[in-house]
Design a protein around this motif. Structure first.
Motif, mmCIF file in Angstrom:
data_model
loop_
_atom_site.group_PDB
_atom_site.id
_atom_site.type_symbol
_atom_site.label_atom_id
_atom_site.label_comp_id
_atom_site.label_asym_id
_atom_site.label_seq_id
_atom_site.Cartn_x
_atom_site.Cartn_y
_atom_site.Cartn_z
ATOM 1 N N GLN A 164 -26.259 34.995 -27.301
ATOM 2 C CA GLN A 164 -25.228 35.883 -26.767
ATOM 3 C C GLN A 164 -25.809 36.835 -25.720
ATOM 4 O OE1 GLN A 164 -21.978 35.499 -27.647
ATOM 5 N NE2 GLN A 164 -22.774 33.754 -28.825
ATOM 6 N N PRO A 165 -24.968 37.359 -24.814
ATOM 7 C CA PRO A 165 -25.442 38.354 -23.843
ATOM 8 C C PRO A 165 -25.933 39.611 -24.555
ATOM 9 C CG PRO A 165 -23.273 37.503 -23.220
ATOM 10 C CD PRO A 165 -23.542 37.007 -24.610
ATOM 11 N N VAL A 166 -26.969 40.229 -24.006
ATOM 12 C CA VAL A 166 -27.540 41.438 -24.589
ATOM 13 C C VAL A 166 -27.144 42.639 -23.735
ATOM 14 C CG1 VAL A 166 -29.652 42.621 -25.301
ATOM 15 C CG2 VAL A 166 -29.477 40.130 -25.541
ATOM 16 N N TYR A 167 -26.642 43.679 -24.369
ATOM 17 C CA TYR A 167 -26.203 44.889 -23.675
ATOM 18 C C TYR A 167 -27.076 46.074 -24.075
ATOM 19 C CZ TYR A 167 -22.042 41.933 -23.227
ATOM 20 O OH TYR A 167 -21.190 40.893 -22.978
ATOM 21 N N VAL A 168 -27.071 47.107 -23.241
ATOM 22 C CA VAL A 168 -27.856 48.319 -23.512
ATOM 23 C C VAL A 168 -26.900 49.470 -23.783
ATOM 24 C CG1 VAL A 168 -29.532 49.968 -22.599
ATOM 25 C CG2 VAL A 168 -29.733 47.538 -22.029
ATOM 26 N N LYS A 169 -27.167 50.218 -24.853
ATOM 27 C CA LYS A 169 -26.404 51.433 -25.126
ATOM 28 C C LYS A 169 -27.097 52.589 -24.425
ATOM 29 C CE LYS A 169 -24.269 54.258 -28.712
ATOM 30 N NZ LYS A 169 -23.908 54.378 -30.135
ATOM 31 N N ARG A 170 -26.387 53.258 -23.534
ATOM 32 C CA ARG A 170 -26.979 54.314 -22.705
ATOM 33 C C ARG A 170 -26.782 55.692 -23.327
ATOM 34 N NH1 ARG A 170 -30.170 51.341 -19.338
ATOM 35 N NH2 ARG A 170 -28.969 49.620 -18.393
ATOM 36 N N TYR A 171 -27.755 56.557 -23.117
ATOM 37 C CA TYR A 171 -27.691 57.948 -23.574
ATOM 38 C C TYR A 171 -28.036 58.876 -22.414
ATOM 39 C CZ TYR A 171 -27.741 56.157 -28.378
ATOM 40 O OH TYR A 171 -27.442 55.514 -29.535
ATOM 41 N N THR A 172 -27.415 60.051 -22.409
ATOM 42 C CA THR A 172 -27.769 61.059 -21.407
ATOM 43 C C THR A 172 -29.192 61.541 -21.639
ATOM 44 O OG1 THR A 172 -25.458 61.787 -21.351
ATOM 45 C CG2 THR A 172 -27.102 63.260 -20.358
ATOM 46 N N THR A 173 -29.526 61.816 -22.897
ATOM 47 C CA THR A 173 -30.887 62.200 -23.274
ATOM 48 C C THR A 173 -31.240 61.517 -24.584
ATOM 49 O OG1 THR A 173 -30.043 64.179 -24.392
ATOM 50 C CG2 THR A 173 -30.858 64.463 -22.144
ATOM 51 N N SER A 174 -32.512 61.182 -24.724
ATOM 52 C CA SER A 174 -32.981 60.537 -25.954
ATOM 53 C C SER A 174 -34.493 60.678 -26.008
ATOM 54 C CB SER A 174 -32.583 59.060 -25.980
ATOM 55 O OG SER A 174 -33.203 58.356 -24.915
ATOM 56 N N TYR A 175 -35.099 60.196 -27.095
ATOM 57 C CA TYR A 175 -36.550 60.247 -27.216
ATOM 58 C C TYR A 175 -37.207 59.356 -26.162
ATOM 59 C CZ TYR A 175 -35.886 62.329 -31.874
ATOM 60 O OH TYR A 175 -35.537 63.139 -32.914
ATOM 61 N N LEU A 176 -38.458 59.659 -25.861
ATOM 62 C CA LEU A 176 -39.219 58.815 -24.949
ATOM 63 C C LEU A 176 -39.428 57.437 -25.571
ATOM 64 C CD1 LEU A 176 -41.942 61.384 -23.788
ATOM 65 C CD2 LEU A 176 -39.982 60.560 -22.473
ATOM 66 N N PRO A 177 -39.567 56.384 -24.748
ATOM 67 C CA PRO A 177 -39.698 55.016 -25.274
ATOM 68 C C PRO A 177 -40.776 54.858 -26.343
ATOM 69 C CG PRO A 177 -39.359 54.935 -22.916
ATOM 70 C CD PRO A 177 -39.504 56.382 -23.268
ATOM 71 N N ASP A 178 -41.958 55.466 -26.137
ATOM 72 C CA ASP A 178 -43.031 55.332 -27.131
ATOM 73 C C ASP A 178 -42.621 55.922 -28.476
ATOM 74 O OD1 ASP A 178 -44.678 54.033 -25.393
ATOM 75 O OD2 ASP A 178 -45.965 55.750 -24.945
ATOM 76 N N VAL A 179 -41.904 57.049 -28.429
ATOM 77 C CA VAL A 179 -41.444 57.689 -29.666
ATOM 78 C C VAL A 179 -40.401 56.808 -30.345
ATOM 79 C CG1 VAL A 179 -40.292 59.712 -30.661
ATOM 80 C CG2 VAL A 179 -41.936 59.992 -28.787
ATOM 81 N N VAL A 180 -39.493 56.233 -29.556
ATOM 82 C CA VAL A 180 -38.460 55.347 -30.106
ATOM 83 C C VAL A 180 -39.108 54.174 -30.837
ATOM 84 C CG1 VAL A 180 -36.544 53.793 -29.553
ATOM 85 C CG2 VAL A 180 -36.756 55.974 -28.347
ATOM 86 N N ILE A 181 -40.109 53.563 -30.205
ATOM 87 C CA ILE A 181 -40.799 52.424 -30.818
ATOM 88 C C ILE A 181 -41.511 52.856 -32.093
ATOM 89 C CG2 ILE A 181 -42.565 50.660 -30.513
ATOM 90 C CD1 ILE A 181 -40.096 50.184 -28.830
ATOM 91 N N GLN A 182 -42.172 54.017 -32.054
ATOM 92 C CA GLN A 182 -42.878 54.511 -33.244
ATOM 93 C C GLN A 182 -41.914 54.729 -34.404
ATOM 94 O OE1 GLN A 182 -44.928 58.039 -31.925
ATOM 95 N NE2 GLN A 182 -46.340 56.898 -30.612
ATOM 96 N N ARG A 183 -40.749 55.308 -34.097
ATOM 97 C CA ARG A 183 -39.759 55.554 -35.140
ATOM 98 C C ARG A 183 -39.249 54.227 -35.718
ATOM 99 N NH1 ARG A 183 -37.650 60.761 -35.249
ATOM 100 N NH2 ARG A 183 -35.539 60.129 -35.835
ATOM 101 N N ALA A 184 -39.012 53.257 -34.842
ATOM 102 C CA ALA A 184 -38.541 51.944 -35.307
ATOM 103 C C ALA A 184 -39.606 51.266 -36.163
ATOM 104 C CB ALA A 184 -38.166 51.070 -34.115
ATOM 105 N N GLU A 185 -40.854 51.298 -35.706
ATOM 106 C CA GLU A 185 -41.944 50.647 -36.449
ATOM 107 C C GLU A 185 -42.171 51.304 -37.807
ATOM 108 O OE1 GLU A 185 -44.763 48.900 -32.838
ATOM 109 O OE2 GLU A 185 -45.143 50.924 -33.620
ATOM 110 N N SER A 186 -41.899 52.604 -37.894
ATOM 111 C CA SER A 186 -42.137 53.315 -39.155
ATOM 112 C C SER A 186 -41.223 52.829 -40.274
ATOM 113 C CB SER A 186 -41.937 54.823 -38.955
ATOM 114 O OG SER A 186 -40.551 55.156 -38.825
#
Length: 232
Positions: free
Chosen positions: A55-77
């Motif tokens: 299926q097509p992949v879409y991105v959910k956009r935010y005005t502000t959010s955590y930096l990419p490295d922090v997002v990945i760390q939170r997901a990996e945790s």
């Protein structure tokens, strides 16, 4: 799409295509961290192809959010977690938490299926059954079930309200620090987040106030029943 993006694909349900969004975190290396549905739903890192399922992949956009490295760390945790719950901890709750720190599901809210909205109609039904029931003992049992529902809703809402207040104060401090450093753009973004969290906190407070009112009314309405049972 980029590393740290919250992405989603449309999945089918009961043979109906495009019925709901399945969310994950793009790791930027061809893999995605998401709630993988197998025999037991578990947060896993899989290939993008397995996540997308053609299926097509879409991105959910935010005005502000955590930096990419922090997002990945939170997901990996949370890899390996198997505490999936449709109304309180689904794939969107998880990924939104990774991106913003908020455990919420916009699609459930839009469908009118968030946890509090699910619990309160059931509470109203219990109250009506208690009123209509001819047995005082059975009515009291139903009233206690309704109180339990309210307590459960409160236990869900109160930590979210406290978290929203904390985030509002945090972004206020970030805005002040940014202004002192002359970083006007960062200050504006932080103030925008502060306003968002202030509104979220106000919404939670309104729901908590309603629960308190409902609980007080329930206890008041059940007083004659308690007196009847105690005197019998």
């Amino acid at each position: 799409m980029a590393r740290g993006d919250q992405i989603y694909v449309m999945r089918e349900f009961m043979g109906l295509p495009g019925l709901y969004e399945h969310h994950g975190i793009d790791c930027g290396d061809g893999t995605v961290i998401h709630y993988r549905k197998t025999e037991v739903a578990r947060i896993s890192r899989t290939s993008m192809a397995e996540f997308a399922m053609g299926q097509p992949v879409y991105v959910k956009r935010y005005t502000t959010s955590y930096l990419p490295d922090v997002v990945i760390q939170r997901a990996e945790s949370r890899i390996g977690e198997s505490a999936y719950n449709l109304t309180t901890n689904n794939c969107e709750h998880f990924t939104t938490w990774c991106k913003t720190g908020v455990n919420e599901s916009a699609q459930l809210r839009n469908f009118g299926l968030d946890a509090v909205r699910i619990s309160l109609p059931g509470t109203d039904k219990l109250i009506n059954e208690a009123i209509d029931n001819s047995s005082p003992a059975k009515s009291m049992e139903l009233y206690h079930q309704a109180l339990d529902n309210i307590a459960s809703a409160e236990s869900t809402l109160r930590p979210q309200y406290q978290h929203a207040q904390k985030e509002e104060n945090t972004w206020h401090r970030v805005a002040l620090a940014a202004l002192k450093q002359g970083r006007e753009e960062l200050a504006r973004a932080a103030l925008h987040r502060k306003v968002q969290w202030k509104k979220t906190a106000a919404d939670y407070k309104s729901q908590l106030d309603y629960l308190e009112t409902l609980k007080a009314q329930l206890k008041r309405d059940s007083l004659p029943l308690r007196q009847t049972i105690s005197s019998s």
